[in-house]
Design a protein around this motif. Structure first.
Motif, short mmCIF file in Angstrom:
data_model
loop_
_atom_site.label_atom_id
_atom_site.label_comp_id
_atom_site.label_asym_id
_atom_site.label_seq_id
_atom_site.Cartn_x
_atom_site.Cartn_y
_atom_site.Cartn_z
N ARG A 64 0.84 -1.21 0.00
CA ARG A 64 0.00 0.00 0.00
C ARG A 64 0.87 1.25 0.00
NH1 ARG A 64 -2.24 -3.28 3.80
NH2 ARG A 64 -1.32 -2.07 5.50
N LYS A 65 0.45 2.25 -0.76
CA LYS A 65 1.17 3.52 -0.80
C LYS A 65 0.85 4.33 0.44
CE LYS A 65 2.50 4.85 -5.29
NZ LYS A 65 3.58 5.67 -5.01
N SER A 66 1.85 4.97 0.97
CA SER A 66 1.69 5.84 2.12
C SER A 66 1.51 7.27 1.63
CB SER A 66 2.93 5.74 3.01
OG SER A 66 2.95 6.79 3.94
N PRO A 67 0.65 8.05 2.28
CA PRO A 67 0.51 9.45 1.87
C PRO A 67 1.78 10.27 2.16
CG PRO A 67 -0.77 9.01 3.85
CD PRO A 67 -0.23 7.70 3.37
N ASP A 68 2.64 9.78 2.99
CA ASP A 68 3.88 10.49 3.34
C ASP A 68 5.10 9.98 2.58
OD1 ASP A 68 2.71 12.22 5.24
OD2 ASP A 68 2.70 10.61 6.72
N GLU A 69 4.87 9.14 1.58
CA GLU A 69 5.96 8.55 0.81
C GLU A 69 6.79 9.65 0.13
OE1 GLU A 69 6.08 5.27 -2.68
OE2 GLU A 69 4.41 5.13 -1.27
N ILE A 70 8.09 9.44 0.06
CA ILE A 70 9.00 10.43 -0.52
C ILE A 70 8.64 10.75 -1.97
CG2 ILE A 70 10.75 8.76 -1.23
CD1 ILE A 70 12.86 10.89 -0.37
N THR A 71 8.10 9.77 -2.69
CA THR A 71 7.74 9.99 -4.09
C THR A 71 6.57 10.96 -4.24
OG1 THR A 71 6.35 8.01 -4.04
CG2 THR A 71 8.59 7.74 -4.87
N GLY A 72 5.84 11.20 -3.17
CA GLY A 72 4.76 12.19 -3.20
C GLY A 72 5.28 13.60 -3.03
N LEU A 73 6.49 13.74 -2.55
CA LEU A 73 7.09 15.06 -2.32
C LEU A 73 8.03 15.50 -3.44
CD1 LEU A 73 8.15 14.75 1.42
CD2 LEU A 73 6.35 16.18 0.50
N TYR A 74 8.80 14.55 -3.92
CA TYR A 74 9.85 14.86 -4.88
C TYR A 74 9.73 13.99 -6.11
CZ TYR A 74 11.88 16.67 -0.55
OH TYR A 74 12.08 17.32 0.64
N THR A 75 10.15 14.55 -7.23
CA THR A 75 10.25 13.78 -8.46
C THR A 75 11.53 12.97 -8.38
OG1 THR A 75 9.09 15.50 -9.68
CG2 THR A 75 10.36 13.91 -10.97
N ILE A 76 11.37 11.68 -8.49
CA ILE A 76 12.55 10.80 -8.44
C ILE A 76 12.64 10.09 -9.79
CG2 ILE A 76 13.68 8.88 -7.26
CD1 ILE A 76 11.98 9.51 -4.80
N PRO A 77 13.71 10.31 -10.53
CA PRO A 77 13.85 9.63 -11.82
C PRO A 77 13.75 8.11 -11.65
CG PRO A 77 15.58 11.27 -11.52
CD PRO A 77 14.86 11.15 -10.22
N ALA A 78 13.21 7.45 -12.65
CA ALA A 78 12.99 6.00 -12.58
C ALA A 78 14.26 5.24 -12.24
CB ALA A 78 12.39 5.49 -13.89
#
Length: 153
Positions: free
Chosen positions: A29-43
């Motif tokens: 499950r995805k967390s609402p606080d996941e780092i990917t929700g804050l920053y663009t992370i290249p694949a």
């Protein structure tokens, strides 16, 4: 006497198998606080982080077959707890802005110095061994992310 000691040791080894540590799995499950929700992370950077970091620094660990054997499972559970306490990519958004920046800087230091991932982890997980190029990718992503978001915080 030796037989009695060996027999007792066998009983202890079997008995401890019934005391399994809690698994670090949230079913993907995805967390609402996941780092990917804050920053663009290249694949390519995200792939590296998942292979080399997420087992100890997220809420989803990929467990090897031997994790169910005690006391190995207990040691792994303690190591994961410690890793998540230091940095948890799934809870990154819950950190203060200052703590987020500090974690980014620390992550860069640890990765470029070869201190992370731990050698005890890469010994068993060959895909987590970072090449110089992968370390540079992570460092460059951190630098650009910090530069981009410094004015936001």
């Amino acid at each position: 006497m030796t037989r009695i000691i060996l027999f007792l040791l066998l009983i202890i080894i079997v008995a401890i198998q019934f005391f399994q540590p809690e698994k670090n799995e949230n079913g993907g499950r995805k967390s609402p606080d996941e780092i990917t929700g804050l920053y663009t992370i290249p694949a390519n950077v995200q792939t590296i982080l998942k292979q080399a970091c997420y087992d100890c620094h997220s809420n989803n660990t990929r467990y090897p077959w031997y994790a169910g054997i005690q006391p190995v499972g207990w040691l792994m559970a303690a190591h994961i707890r410690e890793g998540k306490k230091e940095l948890n990519f799934d809870e990154y958004g819950a950190y203060s802005s200052k703590r987020q920046r500090n974690k980014m800087k620390r992550m860069k230091e640890q990765v470029t110095a070869g201190k992370m991932p731990l050698s005890s982890y890469t010994l068993i997980h060959a895909d987590a061994r970072l090449t110089t190029g992968q370390k540079e990718l992570i460092a460059n992503w951190i630098d650009s992310t910090l530069e981009l978001h410094t004015g936001d915080h």
